[in-house]
Scaffold this motif. Structure first.
Motif, PDB file in Angstrom:
ATOM      1  N   TYR A   1       5.477   3.586  15.548  1.00  0.00           N
ATOM      2  CA  TYR A   1       4.447   3.292  14.549  1.00  0.00           C
ATOM      3  C   TYR A   1       3.476   4.470  14.392  1.00  0.00           C
ATOM      4  CZ  TYR A   1       0.082   1.275  12.814  1.00  0.00           C
ATOM      5  OH  TYR A   1      -1.071   1.043  12.123  1.00  0.00           O
ATOM      6  N   HIS A   2       3.229   4.874  13.152  1.00  0.00           N
ATOM      7  CA  HIS A   2       2.324   5.973  12.821  1.00  0.00           C
ATOM      8  C   HIS A   2       2.679   7.290  13.526  1.00  0.00           C
ATOM      9  CE1 HIS A   2      -1.318   3.844  10.761  1.00  0.00           C
ATOM     10  NE2 HIS A   2      -0.164   3.632  10.145  1.00  0.00           N
TER      11      HIS A   2
ATOM     12  N   ASP B   1       6.488   1.970   7.954  1.00  0.00           N
ATOM     13  CA  ASP B   1       5.114   1.755   7.505  1.00  0.00           C
ATOM     14  C   ASP B   1       4.669   2.950   6.665  1.00  0.00           C
ATOM     15  OD1 ASP B   1       2.483   0.976   7.175  1.00  0.00           O
ATOM     16  OD2 ASP B   1       1.848   1.825   9.080  1.00  0.00           O
TER      17      ASP B   1
ATOM     18  N   HIS C   1       0.630   6.043   2.601  1.00  0.00           N
ATOM     19  CA  HIS C   1       1.148   6.716   3.793  1.00  0.00           C
ATOM     20  C   HIS C   1       2.113   7.831   3.408  1.00  0.00           C
ATOM     21  CE1 HIS C   1      -0.823   3.548   5.815  1.00  0.00           C
ATOM     22  NE2 HIS C   1      -0.070   3.477   6.889  1.00  0.00           N
TER      23      HIS C   1
ATOM     24  N   TYR D   1       0.833  -1.210   0.000  1.00  0.00           N
ATOM     25  CA  TYR D   1       0.000   0.000   0.000  1.00  0.00           C
ATOM     26  C   TYR D   1       0.863   1.253   0.000  1.00  0.00           C
ATOM     27  CZ  TYR D   1       0.651  -0.674   5.058  1.00  0.00           C
ATOM     28  OH  TYR D   1       1.172  -0.900   6.307  1.00  0.00           O
TER      29      TYR D   1
ATOM     30  N   GLU E   1      -4.210   1.730   0.749  1.00  0.00           N
ATOM     31  CA  GLU E   1      -4.744   0.696   1.635  1.00  0.00           C
ATOM     32  C   GLU E   1      -6.279   0.771   1.653  1.00  0.00           C
ATOM     33  OE1 GLU E   1      -3.056   1.010   5.536  1.00  0.00           O
ATOM     34  OE2 GLU E   1      -3.002  -1.150   5.838  1.00  0.00           O
TER      35      GLU E   1
HETATM   36 ZN    ZN Z   1      -0.154   2.269   8.573  1.00  0.00          ZN
END
Ligand code: ZN
Length: 449
Positions: free
Chosen positions: A325-326, A196, A190, A187, A227
């Protein structure tokens, strides 16, 4: 020694290319739609050519509709002197993705309803989106939030557009001969987040380029799309073809400093899972095993009741599991191109295992064949004990092992993958030995898939 040295050089070369791509693509503001995604896909397709396609906004895909196209030129929060305190141009995570345009001056008390922070990680800018609810907002570090003057009136500006346009995705189908097709998906929605999933789309491209060079037994459908809506729209558009997919991979979070991990398919012991386990085992790499969970990525859609495609994911620092993460701390300091290449090799090994998973039938099924008269038996007796003998003798001994397992297990039903699992021998060694045994007319392939 030569093959290892050249392999190392090759890995170094790939590492350099991955590093360049990571740095080139990191600053681009990607989202579900818009020019950031287009630019990213164009850049990736220079390394491995694939088709870049568009699905118009408003297209209904099952229960979903492709949203309007979002583009953004500038955004900031400035104080009354005009000083930009929060600036999209410094970090694109500062703006909630899909923010509607706004140009307004407001008191802190009103503004704070539109500010997102992460008190648990006070230096990090969180990543937030509002794709399907028309809204706007800014993300900033909790440290910066605390320092904002509560008495100040702030100027809030977002120069974005939400208009009919399209959603962009990339696709490339590599055709094999077996009739079996696998999906390789990543995907691309982002923004500036490195593990990620910038790392995933770079690995996806390297893998595509590598497989393009090879003569393949199976077909591989490479899909790079935003995504959720991207996966769903693709399923809708390619329903018949997707119904026939045998299994696949979702490539995400592959270059972090933490442990390798594997998220299983919803079946848990599918061919994909087994090919991955062997890739780790044969490369001598430890990993954290994650059972299937409905929370995750596009496996929810690809594995939905109608399609039921078993999808596995090899990670290095799996999404959800790492602290950054994120957030803005998932940046280019967090990932390494070297880690990305290590994970790339694991994906490649797993695919090679699928490629080599042939089923053989013994042409000497009544007893073990006499290997000596075929030159297949070690020339000197007495050292067939593990750990004994020179390296050359060891090689002969392990080949003898492979011959014995292959001749014993090849009943026309048992696949090479199953033989590798049962014998503990590397699948590649078994495959190479099986090729030799075919030349000696001791084995024949019964099942080309
Ligand atoms: Zn993500």
């Amino acid at each position: 020694m030569t093959p290892d040295i050249s392999k190392e050089m090759l890995d170094k070369e790939i590492e350099k290319e991955a590093d360049v791509l990571l740095h080139t693509l990191f600053p681009i503001c990607r989202s579900l739609t818009g020019d950031g995604v287009r630019k990213t896909l164009r850049e990736l397709s220079k390394m491995a050519n694939f088709a870049i396609k568009e699905i118009p906004s408003g297209t209904v895909c099952y229960d979903w509709t492709v949203p309007p196209e979002w583009n953004i030129r500038d955004a900031y929060i400035a104080d009354s002197k005009g000083k930009r305190l929060v600036d999209f141009k410094k970090n694109n995570l500062h703006v909630v993705s899909y923010s509607a345009p706004i140009s307004k001056t407001m008191a802190f008390d009103e503004l704070k309803k539109y500010l997102y922070t992460l008190p648990a990680l006070p230096q990090a800018i969180p990543y937030r989106t509002s794709y399907y609810k028309k809204d706007w907002g800014f993300c900033l570090s909790y440290e910066q939030y605390k320092m904002m003057d509560r008495q100040e009136r702030y100027r809030v500006y977002i120069a974005s557009t939400l208009e009919p346009g399209s959603m962009t995705y990339g696709e490339c189908i590599l055709r094999g001969t077996s009739g079996k097709e696998f999906l390789v998906s990543a995907y691309c929605c982002h923004p500036s987040l490195a593990n990620d999933n910038l790392s995933g789309i770079v690995l996806w491209t390297l893998l595509l380029r590598e497989l393009k060079k090879r003569k393949l037994r199976h077909s591989y459908r490479f899909l790079i799309a935003p995504e959720t809506i991207g996966a769903i729209a693709y399923l809708r558009k390619n329903e018949k073809a997707m119904k026939k997919i045998a299994g696949g991979f979702i490539i995400t979070s592959v270059a972090g400093p933490g442990k390798f991990g594997y998220k299983h398919t919803f079946l848990g012991d599918h061919l994909i899972d087994r090919a991955v386990h062997l890739a780790f085992r044969d490369r001598g790499v430890d990993y954290v095993s994650y059972p299937f969970d409905v929370a995750g990525s596009d496996e929810r859609h690809f594995s939905a009741p109608y399609f039921r495609i078993p999808m596995g994911t090899i990670c290095k620092d799996k999404y959800y599991e790492y602290d950054y993460y994120h957030t803005s701390l998932d940046d280019l300091r967090f990932v390494r191109a070297r880690y990305l290449v290590e994970t790339f090799q694991l994906y490649l090994s797993a695919i090679e295992n699928l490629e080599m998973n042939v089923t053989y039938k013994s042409l000497s099924p009544y007893s073990e064949p006499q290997l000596g008269r075929r030159g297949l038996y070690p020339p000197l007796g007495g050292f067939q004990k593990t750990g004994a003998g020179t390296p050359r003798e060891q090689k002969i001994v392990s080949e003898l092992d492979a011959i014995r397992w292959l001749m014993f297990m090849s009943d026309g039903e048992t696949s090479l993958l199953a033989i590798a699992e049962r014998s503990g021998l590397p699948l590649r060694d078994l495959y190479q030995t099986a090729e030799k045994l075919q030349k000696h007319k001791l084995l024949k392939i019964t099942n080309k898939t």
